[in-house]
Design an enzyme around this catalytic site. Structure first.
Site, PDB file in Angstrom:
ATOM      1  N   TYR A   1      -2.392  -1.237  10.363  1.00  0.00           N
ATOM      2  CA  TYR A   1      -2.321  -1.480   8.911  1.00  0.00           C
ATOM      3  C   TYR A   1      -0.947  -1.052   8.372  1.00  0.00           C
ATOM      4  O   TYR A   1      -0.309  -1.798   7.621  1.00  0.00           O
ATOM      5  CB  TYR A   1      -3.445  -0.697   8.228  1.00  0.00           C
ATOM      6  CG  TYR A   1      -3.621  -0.983   6.762  1.00  0.00           C
ATOM      7  CD1 TYR A   1      -4.193  -2.175   6.319  1.00  0.00           C
ATOM      8  CD2 TYR A   1      -3.236  -0.057   5.795  1.00  0.00           C
ATOM      9  CE1 TYR A   1      -4.375  -2.431   4.972  1.00  0.00           C
ATOM     10  CE2 TYR A   1      -3.416  -0.299   4.445  1.00  0.00           C
ATOM     11  CZ  TYR A   1      -3.989  -1.493   4.037  1.00  0.00           C
ATOM     12  OH  TYR A   1      -4.164  -1.738   2.696  1.00  0.00           O
TER      13      TYR A   1
ATOM     14  N   SER B   1       0.870  -1.174   0.000  1.00  0.00           N
ATOM     15  CA  SER B   1       0.000   0.000   0.000  1.00  0.00           C
ATOM     16  C   SER B   1       0.908   1.225   0.000  1.00  0.00           C
ATOM     17  O   SER B   1       2.090   1.129   0.348  1.00  0.00           O
ATOM     18  CB  SER B   1      -0.850   0.000   1.282  1.00  0.00           C
ATOM     19  OG  SER B   1      -1.552   1.222   1.428  1.00  0.00           O
TER      20      SER B   1
ATOM     21  N   LYS C   1       1.971  -3.230   6.427  1.00  0.00           N
ATOM     22  CA  LYS C   1       2.407  -2.926   5.052  1.00  0.00           C
ATOM     23  C   LYS C   1       3.885  -2.506   5.014  1.00  0.00           C
ATOM     24  O   LYS C   1       4.600  -2.866   4.085  1.00  0.00           O
ATOM     25  CB  LYS C   1       1.489  -1.874   4.419  1.00  0.00           C
ATOM     26  CG  LYS C   1       0.030  -2.350   4.251  1.00  0.00           C
ATOM     27  CD  LYS C   1      -0.090  -3.633   3.405  1.00  0.00           C
ATOM     28  CE  LYS C   1      -1.544  -3.992   3.092  1.00  0.00           C
ATOM     29  NZ  LYS C   1      -1.685  -5.224   2.292  1.00  0.00           N
TER      30      LYS C   1
HETATM   31  N1  LIG Z   1      -8.681  -0.855  -1.460  1.00  0.00           N
HETATM   32  C1  LIG Z   1      -7.676  -0.043  -1.213  1.00  0.00           C
HETATM   33  O1  LIG Z   1      -7.793   1.206  -1.180  1.00  0.00           O
HETATM   34  C2  LIG Z   1      -6.297  -0.609  -0.986  1.00  0.00           C
HETATM   35  C3  LIG Z   1      -5.199   0.255  -1.056  1.00  0.00           C
HETATM   36  C4  LIG Z   1      -3.931  -0.247  -0.866  1.00  0.00           C
HETATM   37  C5  LIG Z   1      -3.751  -1.595  -0.609  1.00  0.00           C
HETATM   38  N2  LIG Z   1      -4.846  -2.427  -0.542  1.00  0.00           N
HETATM   39  C6  LIG Z   1      -4.600  -3.845  -0.306  1.00  0.00           C
HETATM   40  O2  LIG Z   1      -5.112  -4.557  -1.410  1.00  0.00           O
HETATM   41  C7  LIG Z   1      -5.505  -5.864  -0.996  1.00  0.00           C
HETATM   42  C8  LIG Z   1      -6.927  -6.135  -1.439  1.00  0.00           C
HETATM   43  O3  LIG Z   1      -7.759  -5.110  -0.949  1.00  0.00           O
HETATM   44  P1  LIG Z   1      -9.252  -4.904  -1.489  1.00  0.00           P
HETATM   45  O4  LIG Z   1      -9.607  -3.497  -1.193  1.00  0.00           O
HETATM   46  O5  LIG Z   1      -9.351  -5.425  -2.882  1.00  0.00           O
HETATM   47  O6  LIG Z   1     -10.033  -5.856  -0.453  1.00  0.00           O
HETATM   48  P2  LIG Z   1     -11.482  -6.536  -0.526  1.00  0.00           P
HETATM   49  O7  LIG Z   1     -12.324  -5.832  -1.532  1.00  0.00           O
HETATM   50  O8  LIG Z   1     -11.945  -6.616   0.887  1.00  0.00           O
HETATM   51  O9  LIG Z   1     -11.163  -8.005  -1.071  1.00  0.00           O
HETATM   52  C9  LIG Z   1     -10.417  -8.885  -0.261  1.00  0.00           C
HETATM   53  C10 LIG Z   1     -10.254 -10.200  -0.965  1.00  0.00           C
HETATM   54  O10 LIG Z   1      -9.446 -11.054  -0.137  1.00  0.00           O
HETATM   55  C11 LIG Z   1     -10.178 -12.252   0.162  1.00  0.00           C
HETATM   56  N3  LIG Z   1      -9.768 -12.715   1.471  1.00  0.00           N
HETATM   57  C12 LIG Z   1      -9.954 -12.102   2.675  1.00  0.00           C
HETATM   58  N4  LIG Z   1      -9.476 -12.866   3.673  1.00  0.00           N
HETATM   59  C13 LIG Z   1      -8.956 -13.987   3.090  1.00  0.00           C
HETATM   60  C14 LIG Z   1      -8.325 -15.159   3.585  1.00  0.00           C
HETATM   61  N5  LIG Z   1      -8.110 -15.335   4.904  1.00  0.00           N
HETATM   62  N6  LIG Z   1      -7.938 -16.121   2.706  1.00  0.00           N
HETATM   63  C15 LIG Z   1      -8.137 -15.947   1.376  1.00  0.00           C
HETATM   64  N7  LIG Z   1      -8.721 -14.857   0.842  1.00  0.00           N
HETATM   65  C16 LIG Z   1      -9.128 -13.893   1.694  1.00  0.00           C
HETATM   66  C17 LIG Z   1     -11.647 -11.849   0.025  1.00  0.00           C
HETATM   67  O11 LIG Z   1     -12.534 -12.945  -0.230  1.00  0.00           O
HETATM   68  P3  LIG Z   1     -13.168 -13.840   0.974  1.00  0.00           P
HETATM   69  O12 LIG Z   1     -13.737 -12.859   1.970  1.00  0.00           O
HETATM   70  O13 LIG Z   1     -14.202 -14.710   0.305  1.00  0.00           O
HETATM   71  O14 LIG Z   1     -12.038 -14.636   1.520  1.00  0.00           O
HETATM   72  C18 LIG Z   1     -11.554 -10.928  -1.201  1.00  0.00           C
HETATM   73  O15 LIG Z   1     -11.452 -11.701  -2.374  1.00  0.00           O
HETATM   74  C19 LIG Z   1      -5.272  -5.908   0.514  1.00  0.00           C
HETATM   75  O16 LIG Z   1      -4.002  -6.488   0.772  1.00  0.00           O
HETATM   76  C20 LIG Z   1      -5.275  -4.448   0.902  1.00  0.00           C
HETATM   77  O17 LIG Z   1      -4.550  -4.209   2.072  1.00  0.00           O
HETATM   78  C21 LIG Z   1      -6.097  -1.969  -0.719  1.00  0.00           C
END
Ligand SMILES: NC(=O)c1ccc[n+]([C@@H]2O[C@H](COP(=O)([O-])OP(=O)(O)OC[C@H]3O[C@@H](n4cnc5c(N)ncnc54)[C@H](OP(=O)(O)O)[C@@H]3O)[C@@H](O)[C@H]2O)c1
Length: 257
Positions: free
Chosen positions: A162, A149, A166
């Site tokens: 968080y 991130s 990261k």
């Molecule tokens: N969105 C942002 O602004 C942002 C910015 C920077 C970094 N990130 C990073 O990007 C990544 C994804 O974020 P996102 O916003 O796309 O999240 P999201 O929309 O909440 O999606 C999370 C995904 O991870 C899966 N997941 C959660 N727990 C899991 C587990 N224990 N085992 C396997 N799969 C699991 C979820 O499916 P299930 O619940 O079915 O398992 C879902 O497919 C994260 O690492 C986050 O920290 C996000």
């Protein structure tokens, strides 16, 4: 006449390669899975909810690409090891499953700390370790891409835990890149700013936080899932063959000052 020998642009294509994407049922993981599949890779898509991940994999297949959905909790260490052994070896890992439950620093509980750290750092560490072992055994090299991130580079309000995870994955990236280079395995991160996904909904629902985002992102808009897709393909492909142990921030200039 002097003939100029032109350099050949390395390929961004991933035909014949097999990729594992964790957290692939929605959000950034789904974006990465689509991008890798469109570039020619066979993509194994993992998430816990079986129905969601199968629907996502089916949508990728319906678009004409090669994908398989698997139900996997990356925090279940034994199940994760068995699943990677069954579906690997992989040429590419997009190690993306992660979460956040923002809380003021002084309100963070042990449960909140453990939940975020277990997924974002502990599980991410061991998934990558397991995939790397398969890559080493296969002897073909590979590319590991962690979803870090911008919060792996700067601090943020309500994000002490968080940011800890990261910044941690940035350290793991650098150290593992040094050891894995001997096996032609590259390790990098992407560092997105706020991307509109289910995980960030609570931030987007808070007007004070939206004002904060708009002031910090110099390009004047929040990120969309499409904004991360090019960087994932680039880091997975031969176009980034000499890039390892570093991060591509996709932050609209947030960390520029
Ligand atoms: N969105 C942002 O602004 C942002 C910015 C920077 C970094 N990130 C990073 O990007 C990544 C994804 O974020 P996102 O916003 O796309 O999240 P999201 O929309 O909440 O999606 C999370 C995904 O991870 C899966 N997941 C959660 N727990 C899991 C587990 N224990 N085992 C396997 N799969 C699991 C979820 O499916 P299930 O619940 O079915 O398992 C879902 O497919 C994260 O690492 C986050 O920290 C996000």
């Amino acid at each position: 006449m002097v003939m100029t020998a032109l350099p050949k642009t390395p390929s961004f294509r991933l035909d014949g390669r097999c990729a594992l994407v964790t957290g692939a049922s929605r959000g950034i993981g789904l974006g990465g899975a689509v991008a890798l599949a469109e570039a020619g890779a066979h993509v194994v898509m993992a998430a816990r909810n079986a129905e969601d991940i199968e629907a996502a994999a089916q949508a990728v297949r319906d678009a004409g690409y090669s994908a398989q959905g698997i139900s996997l909790d990356v925090g279940d260490h034994d199940a994760m090891v068995a699943s990677i052994a069954e579906h690997g070896p992989f040429d590419i890992l997009f190690n993306n499953a992660g979460t956040n439950r923002p809380l003021p620093y002084v309100d963070v509980t042990l449960d909140n700390f453990d939940m975020i750290t277990d997924l974002n750092l502990r599980s991410a560490f061991f998934v990558a370790q397991q995939v790397a072992k398969g890559m080493i055994e296969a002897g073909k090299g590979g590319s590991i891409i962690h979803t870090s991130s911008q919060m792996g580079h700067v601090g943020g309000i309500d994000r002490a835990v968080y940011c800890g995870t990261k910044f941690g994955i940035e350290g793991v990236t650098k150290a593992s890149a040094i050891e894995l280079a001997a096996h032609k395995i590259r390790v990098n991160t992407i560092g997105p700013t706020f991307i509109r996904t289910p995980m960030t909904q609570s931030t987007f629902d808070n007007p004070a936080r939206v004002k904060w985002l708009e002031e910090k992102i110099k390009l004047g808009r929040v990120g969309e899932i499409e904004d991360i897709m090019g960087a994932v393909v680039f880091l997975a492909s031969d176009a980034s063959a000499l890039i390892t142990g570093t991060s591509i921030v996709i932050d609209g200039g947030w960390t520029a000052d």
